[in-house]
Design a protein around this motif. Structure first.
Motif, PDB file in Angstrom:
ATOM      1  N   MET A  65       0.861  -1.183   0.000  1.00  0.00           N
ATOM      2  CA  MET A  65       0.000   0.000   0.000  1.00  0.00           C
ATOM      3  C   MET A  65       0.892   1.226   0.000  1.00  0.00           C
ATOM      4  O   MET A  65       1.800   1.346   0.828  1.00  0.00           O
ATOM      5  CB  MET A  65      -0.906  -0.030   1.233  1.00  0.00           C
ATOM      6  CG  MET A  65      -1.975   1.033   1.229  1.00  0.00           C
ATOM      7  SD  MET A  65      -2.986   0.891   2.713  1.00  0.00           S
ATOM      8  CE  MET A  65      -4.306  -0.141   2.136  1.00  0.00           C
TER       9      MET A  65
ATOM     10  N   VAL B  64      -3.774   0.752  -2.859  1.00  0.00           N
ATOM     11  CA  VAL B  64      -3.372  -0.650  -2.873  1.00  0.00           C
ATOM     12  C   VAL B  64      -2.625  -1.011  -4.159  1.00  0.00           C
ATOM     13  O   VAL B  64      -2.931  -0.504  -5.234  1.00  0.00           O
ATOM     14  CB  VAL B  64      -4.592  -1.584  -2.713  1.00  0.00           C
ATOM     15  CG1 VAL B  64      -5.058  -1.601  -1.272  1.00  0.00           C
ATOM     16  CG2 VAL B  64      -5.740  -1.181  -3.642  1.00  0.00           C
ATOM     17  N   VAL B  65      -1.642  -1.882  -4.009  1.00  0.00           N
ATOM     18  CA  VAL B  65      -0.847  -2.361  -5.151  1.00  0.00           C
ATOM     19  C   VAL B  65      -0.798  -3.888  -5.079  1.00  0.00           C
ATOM     20  O   VAL B  65      -0.378  -4.454  -4.070  1.00  0.00           O
ATOM     21  CB  VAL B  65       0.590  -1.801  -5.115  1.00  0.00           C
ATOM     22  CG1 VAL B  65       1.378  -2.284  -6.330  1.00  0.00           C
ATOM     23  CG2 VAL B  65       0.586  -0.280  -5.043  1.00  0.00           C
ATOM     24  N   GLY B  66      -1.216  -4.539  -6.149  1.00  0.00           N
ATOM     25  CA  GLY B  66      -1.159  -5.993  -6.216  1.00  0.00           C
ATOM     26  C   GLY B  66      -0.054  -6.435  -7.162  1.00  0.00           C
ATOM     27  O   GLY B  66       0.420  -5.656  -7.986  1.00  0.00           O
TER      28      GLY B  66
END
Lengths: 154, 505
Positions: free
Chosen positions: A134, A139-141
């Motif tokens: 994050m 949010v980062v996937g």
């Protein structure tokens, strides 16, 4: 963006007083103070204690129990990297080691220029698209170290 | 033309917002007549960002879609997956709790009611308190947070308690790695949770509810707060629920990063503004809970399942499942997995079917070495246990637990000694400090595993003994269940512990 200034007593008291009608208001008060200043100022603790008829020690005890509440300002960018099992299964340990090495800091550390603070987080609920992180609340996937470093401008 | 794009945070984490923005720009540039609707997630995370297009013949699925694909998608030249509902991962599910998730606009109450929303609440409003509780008991619903305690029995205790004020507290502190069902339903169908809490309030005579929602879920916090405002505006919450003369209102409260606050008594202390330290039981929270008043503490999924129990009837719900595990369970398949996501199915599906057939094995294409079920306090299962049917008693019988029904898959590169060490380290970081086996035991556990790693074979017996002490002597599941991942790793993957020893020798 939060302000990391020297907070005024009257201003802090006003933030505290906004939550007086709640049942169990202390955590919402901490959250509101941290949202305003980026951390919970030490000068707020006696105000909270007076307002809620608690001792300063009790208020400090609550604040220090929770990982979220800081007692000093964080860097301009806050990078939270998930350390939990699902992200480890996708290489989170190596990824976070590379990020910390490139920034030259350890967990909870802030770069000397005050740009980036890196904090561990135990699960962002993005367990089917790990490793997850994050950046300033975003949010980062399927993250990787290069992308995370680029996101914080490092 | 209608275009559906998820606003779930997993979809956002994979670029759904950028796809939606690109889509809006392309629609404007082409002068198309098209509407973009942001929904929850269908739960097929490997296809996110998933875009569904309805050109009047039903929804067709495309994904994963990147902003660069948008032009081809609108021109009709991008290959897709066909009608969304026919994708095997979805077609094989029984969606009761998650029926609307990914289908509707999460913050449209009209959309919610058009898809069966509020039918359960309207039925409950015509029932007595005892009848409401009896319906939940008859459904066989058990606590989906992990403990599996029968929800109806808990409600009945609160119903029978005499007090001037009772509370419904929703445990949305979903801290277990590999679980995201709570997050998905709060972001994708928030009114379902609200409706479940109102029914709970009517059933036990509580007029106030709280959702204790972890701070790691900012998107869910935003959606839930917006949904509560909308529900209050529409009279679903307030002094006169749906005009039926009964009161129920609720608030969203935000946690502060403490894993142990997922334990119900610790959560209650936190909600009261105290350190999140575990309370000894008895007294049960059902009798002395929030502010010392009788309190129902239920997990998000337990409460979000209540509306469908009332909409379709307890018998309909109880007809699904296996043995004493009745109904459906939203299984979250995560970690190193090809087709990860949320799969809601009746209890009873064997673990191996879920991992090999439904989820398609690992993302890396390497063999599955171990799976951890039920979060950081759940056991690691080797392939030899893959025939275990998914149920509370079935997993218990195999030395594990289903917990919040998360499965984390590891490939053959996983270092099980490292995972056992992490379990102890995590327990040490997150221990509330009240009881000694957890507070001290976890620290000693890390040290003892380090000794094993350095070749001290005698430390294995020490670790085993320590785990016994933690299991028997801890006040709550954090210290009490940390031995599950540790001992299962040691028992089922002895090579990972032995090779270090031999290498050191």
């Amino acid at each position: 963006m939060t302000r990391a200034t020297h907070p005024e007593t009257a201003e802090m008291q006003a933030i505290i007083d906004r939550h007086l009608g709640m049942e169990g208001p202390l955590l919402p008060m901490f959250h509101a103070l941290q949202a305003e200043y980026g951390y919970v100022p030490a000068a707020a603790l006696p105000l909270l204690a007076d307002t809620l008829n608690l001792t300063v020690a009790e208020v400090h005890g609550v604040k220090s129990f929770y990982h979220d509440f800081r007692d000093h300002p964080a860097g301009r960018h806050i990078l939270k990297i998930c350390r939990a099992e699902a992200c480890q299964a996708m290489g989170a340990n190596d990824m976070s080691a590379r990020v910390l090495e490139r920034l030259g800091i350890d967990w909870h550390g802030t770069t000397p220029d005050g740009d980036v603070t890196v904090e561990p987080v135990y699960c962002l609920g993005l367990c089917a698209c790990g490793p997850a992180a994050m950046v300033d609340g975003r949010v980062v996937g399927r993250a990787n170290s290069d992308r995370l470093l680029a996101e914080v401008g490092a | 033309m209608k275009i559906y794009i998820s606003m779930d945070s997993a979809a956002k984490a994979l670029g759904a917002d950028q796809v939606a923005a690109g889509m809006a720009a392309e629609i404007a540039a082409r002068g198309l007549h098209a509407e973009i609707i942001r929904t929850g997630s269908r739960g097929m995370i490997w296809l996110e960002p998933l875009v569904e297009i309805d050109r009047g013949q039903g929804r067709e699925a495309f994904g994963p879609v990147s902003p660069a694909d948008v032009a081809a998608l609108l021109a009709g030249t991008m290959a897709g997956h066909g009608p969304t509902e026919t994708i095997p991962f979805l077609a094989k599910q029984t969606r009761l709790t998650f029926a609307r998730c990914g289908v509707t606009d999460p913050l449209s109450l009209d959309d919610y009611t058009a898809h069966g929303g509020l039918l359960g609440l309207r039925r409950a409003l015509g029932l007595s308190r005892a009848e409401i509780v009896a319906e939940v008991t008859a459904s066989g619903l058990r606590g989906r947070g992990g403990a599996g305690f029968p929800t109806g029995i808990k409600w009945n205790t609160v119903l029978g308690a005499q007090a001037d004020q009772k509370y419904i507290v929703c445990n949305a502190d979903e801290g277990d790695s590999g679980t995201f069902a709570d997050r998905m339903i709060m972001e994708g169908d928030p009114f379902c949770l609200i409706e479940g809490m109102v029914i709970a309030g009517l059933g036990v005579g509580a007029t106030k509810g709280y959702v204790y929602l972890r701070s790691e879920y900012p998107d869910a916090i935003a959606v839930m707060n917006a949904a509560v405002d909308i529900a209050r505006e529409a009279g679903v919450l307030g002094a006169d629920v749906l005009g039926a003369g009964q009161a129920f209102d609720m608030e969203i409260r935000v946690g502060a990063g403490a894993y142990v606050c997922g334990e119900e008594t610790s959560l209650l202390n936190s909600l009261e503004g105290k350190r999140g330290v575990v309370r000894a039981k008895p007294p049960l929270p059902a009798l002395e809970g929030f502010m010392g008043k009788p309190t129902v503490v239920n997990n998000v999924i337990s409460l979000a399942t209540v509306p469908v129990v009332f909409e379709k009837g307890a018998a309909h719900y109880a007809a699904f499942g296996l043995g004493r595990s009745k109904g459906t369970i939203p299984i979250q398949i995560a970690g190193n997995v090809a087709h990860g996501g949320l799969f809601e199915t009746a209890f009873g599906m064997p673990l191996g079917v879920l991992i090999d057939e439904i989820a398609g094995g690992t993302a890396t294409g390497r063999p599955v070495k171990a799976v951890q079920i039920g979060g950081p306090l759940g056991a690691y299962f080797p392939r030899s246990k893959f025939d275990t049917p998914f149920g509370y008693e079935e997993f218990d019988g195999q030395g594990g637990l289903i917990g919040h029904a998360g499965i984390v898959v590891f490939d053959d590169t996983a270092d099980m000694l490292g995972m056992a060490r992490f379990a102890m380290e995590f327990c040490a970081i997150e221990s509330c400090g009240k009881c000694t086996p957890c507070r001290i035991g976890a620290v000693r556990g890390v040290e003892t595993i380090d000794r094993i790693a350095q070749g001290d074979g005698a430390a294995v017996a020490v670790l085993t003994d320590l785990c016994e002490t933690m299991k028997d002597g801890s006040l709550c599941a954090l210290g009490g269940f940390t031995p599950f991942p540790v001992m299962s790793a040691l028992t089922h993957f002895p090579d990972d512990f032995a090779t270090r020893k031999e290498a050191a020798e």
